[in-house]
Design a protein around this motif. Structure first.
Motif, PDB file in Angstrom:
ATOM      1  N   ILE A   1       0.848  -1.187   0.000  1.00 55.45           N
ATOM      2  CA  ILE A   1       0.000   0.000   0.000  1.00 55.45           C
ATOM      3  C   ILE A   1       0.888   1.243   0.000  1.00 55.45           C
ATOM      4  O   ILE A   1       1.710   1.433   0.901  1.00 55.45           O
ATOM      5  CB  ILE A   1      -0.935   0.041   1.225  1.00 55.45           C
ATOM      6  N   LEU A   2       0.734   2.054  -1.028  1.00 55.96           N
ATOM      7  CA  LEU A   2       1.486   3.303  -1.130  1.00 55.96           C
ATOM      8  C   LEU A   2       0.666   4.397  -0.462  1.00 55.96           C
ATOM      9  O   LEU A   2      -0.497   4.631  -0.833  1.00 55.96           O
ATOM     10  CB  LEU A   2       1.742   3.666  -2.597  1.00 55.96           C
ATOM     11  N   VAL A   3       1.253   5.065   0.520  1.00 55.47           N
ATOM     12  CA  VAL A   3       0.514   6.050   1.314  1.00 55.47           C
ATOM     13  C   VAL A   3       1.225   7.394   1.264  1.00 55.47           C
ATOM     14  O   VAL A   3       2.450   7.460   1.189  1.00 55.47           O
ATOM     15  CB  VAL A   3       0.360   5.586   2.778  1.00 55.47           C
ATOM     16  N   GLU A   4       0.444   8.457   1.327  1.00 55.91           N
ATOM     17  CA  GLU A   4       1.035   9.799   1.324  1.00 55.91           C
ATOM     18  C   GLU A   4       1.735  10.089   2.651  1.00 55.91           C
ATOM     19  O   GLU A   4       2.768  10.736   2.687  1.00 55.91           O
ATOM     20  CB  GLU A   4      -0.055  10.836   1.046  1.00 55.91           C
ATOM     21  N   SER A   5       1.145   9.609   3.742  1.00 53.02           N
ATOM     22  CA  SER A   5       1.785   9.720   5.055  1.00 53.02           C
ATOM     23  C   SER A   5       1.355   8.538   5.911  1.00 53.02           C
ATOM     24  O   SER A   5       0.202   8.104   5.848  1.00 53.02           O
ATOM     25  CB  SER A   5       1.429  11.038   5.747  1.00 53.02           C
ATOM     26  N   PHE A   6       2.290   8.022   6.712  1.00 53.36           N
ATOM     27  CA  PHE A   6       1.993   6.872   7.566  1.00 53.36           C
ATOM     28  C   PHE A   6       0.919   7.221   8.599  1.00 53.36           C
ATOM     29  O   PHE A   6       0.053   6.395   8.903  1.00 53.36           O
ATOM     30  CB  PHE A   6       3.262   6.396   8.280  1.00 53.36           C
TER      31      PHE A   6
ATOM     32  N   GLU B   1       5.856   4.886   1.904  1.00 53.86           N
ATOM     33  CA  GLU B   1       5.489   6.297   1.765  1.00 53.86           C
ATOM     34  C   GLU B   1       5.726   6.751   0.336  1.00 53.86           C
ATOM     35  O   GLU B   1       6.803   6.545  -0.235  1.00 53.86           O
ATOM     36  CB  GLU B   1       6.307   7.162   2.729  1.00 53.86           C
ATOM     37  N   PHE B   2       4.696   7.349  -0.233  1.00 50.60           N
ATOM     38  CA  PHE B   2       4.782   7.862  -1.599  1.00 50.60           C
ATOM     39  C   PHE B   2       4.137   9.254  -1.611  1.00 50.60           C
ATOM     40  O   PHE B   2       2.924   9.386  -1.509  1.00 50.60           O
ATOM     41  CB  PHE B   2       4.065   6.934  -2.576  1.00 50.60           C
ATOM     42  N   SER B   3       4.980  10.275  -1.709  1.00 49.94           N
ATOM     43  CA  SER B   3       4.489  11.654  -1.614  1.00 49.94           C
ATOM     44  C   SER B   3       5.292  12.546  -2.555  1.00 49.94           C
ATOM     45  O   SER B   3       6.110  12.075  -3.344  1.00 49.94           O
ATOM     46  CB  SER B   3       4.635  12.157  -0.172  1.00 49.94           C
ATOM     47  N   GLU B   4       5.071  13.840  -2.428  1.00 50.50           N
ATOM     48  CA  GLU B   4       5.800  14.804  -3.263  1.00 50.50           C
ATOM     49  C   GLU B   4       7.298  14.772  -2.993  1.00 50.50           C
ATOM     50  O   GLU B   4       8.097  15.281  -3.780  1.00 50.50           O
ATOM     51  CB  GLU B   4       5.251  16.213  -3.025  1.00 50.50           C
ATOM     52  N   HIS B   5       7.690  14.186  -1.864  1.00 54.81           N
ATOM     53  CA  HIS B   5       9.109  14.121  -1.498  1.00 54.81           C
ATOM     54  C   HIS B   5       9.796  12.864  -2.038  1.00 54.81           C
ATOM     55  O   HIS B   5      11.008  12.719  -1.900  1.00 54.81           O
ATOM     56  CB  HIS B   5       9.253  14.165   0.022  1.00 54.81           C
ATOM     57  N   THR B   6       9.013  11.973  -2.644  1.00 54.44           N
ATOM     58  CA  THR B   6       9.590  10.747  -3.197  1.00 54.44           C
ATOM     59  C   THR B   6      10.467  11.072  -4.410  1.00 54.44           C
ATOM     60  O   THR B   6      10.039  11.768  -5.335  1.00 54.44           O
ATOM     61  CB  THR B   6       8.479   9.762  -3.615  1.00 54.44           C
ATOM     62  N   LYS B   7      11.687  10.578  -4.402  1.00 50.42           N
ATOM     63  CA  LYS B   7      12.626  10.859  -5.481  1.00 50.42           C
ATOM     64  C   LYS B   7      12.446   9.862  -6.622  1.00 50.42           C
ATOM     65  O   LYS B   7      11.964   8.750  -6.432  1.00 50.42           O
ATOM     66  CB  LYS B   7      14.063  10.792  -4.950  1.00 50.42           C
TER      67      LYS B   7
END
Length: 224
Positions: free
Chosen positions: A29-34, A55-61
């Motif tokens: 499960i890819l989540v924006e925040s835990f 975690e998958f968010s705008e900060h993911t490289k």
């Protein structure tokens, strides 16, 4: 298989049984925040192992996305959820989808709540055509330039932003359009604090400029 799953925008009762079923069966499960994801799981009364979460968010490289794709390829079911509402519109989901399609990973939607459609449902504007502008620039001048462009479209404009920028967005609309422009301001949709205001932008600015420190509310603004 990657599921793109919508969740609530403030009222946990709006989460669907299908969402719950997909989360339970997901290997990843890819989540924006835990924190937000864990709160959702508790509310749905489901037990999700922490090891399944990424975690998958705008900060993911970009380099990390390759690793995520590898994990999706090596599992049967993966799901993407955001902190609020429908993924992909205002998060890096678009990049993930590009990688998925280029790697022949099947993508499927789990439809649900969206603040955009929720706002459209409640406003007496002509939505046969409309423009979704999303989040405007943080820079004041860039924001005004974008609004000047949007003004030329002559169709309803839907704008989102973070709660602490609400006053800046409202005042920019007033400056570019005019104080008499009718807008719909939808606040805290689906929650107990929900409020829908249809009025001239000048009147709305007058109200909220007086209490700027208290205006930390989720919002959607629609320029008629």
């Amino acid at each position: 298989m990657l599921y793109i799953a919508a969740r609530d925008i403030g009222n946990y009762k709006d989460n669907t049984e299908r969402l719950k079923e997909i989360l339970i069966k997901s290997d990843l499960i890819l989540v924006e925040s835990f924190r937000e994801a864990t709160t959702l799981f508790k509310t749905l009364n489901i037990n999700i192992e922490k090891g399944k979460l990424i975690e998958f968010s705008e900060h993911t490289k970009s380099k990390d996305i390759y690793e995520i794709i590898e994990k999706i390829l090596n599992c049967e079911t993966a799901t993407l959820i955001s902190d609020c509402g429908t993924p992909v519109l205002e998060d890096p989901g678009k990049i993930l989808l590009e990688y998925c399609y280029s790697n022949n990973i099947k993508v499927s939607p789990i439809p649900g709540v969206s603040s955009i459609t929720a706002a459209i449902m409640c406003l007496p504007f002509n939505f046969k055509e409309f423009y979704y502008a999303g989040l405007l620039s943080r820079d004041d001048k860039e924001r005004e330039r974008k609004l000047i462009h949007l003004k030329k479209l002559n169709i309803p404009i839907i704008i989102l932003d973070t709660p602490y920028r609400m006053n800046k967005v409202l005042n920019a609309i007033k400056k570019v359009y005019s104080k008499n422009k009718i807008v719909g301001l939808c606040l805290d949709l689906t929650t107990d604090k929900e409020e829908i205001i249809i009025d001239e932008i000048g009147n709305i600015c007058d109200r909220f400029n007086k209490s700027e420190s208290k205006n930390k509310r989720e919002f959607v603004v629609v320029v008629s």
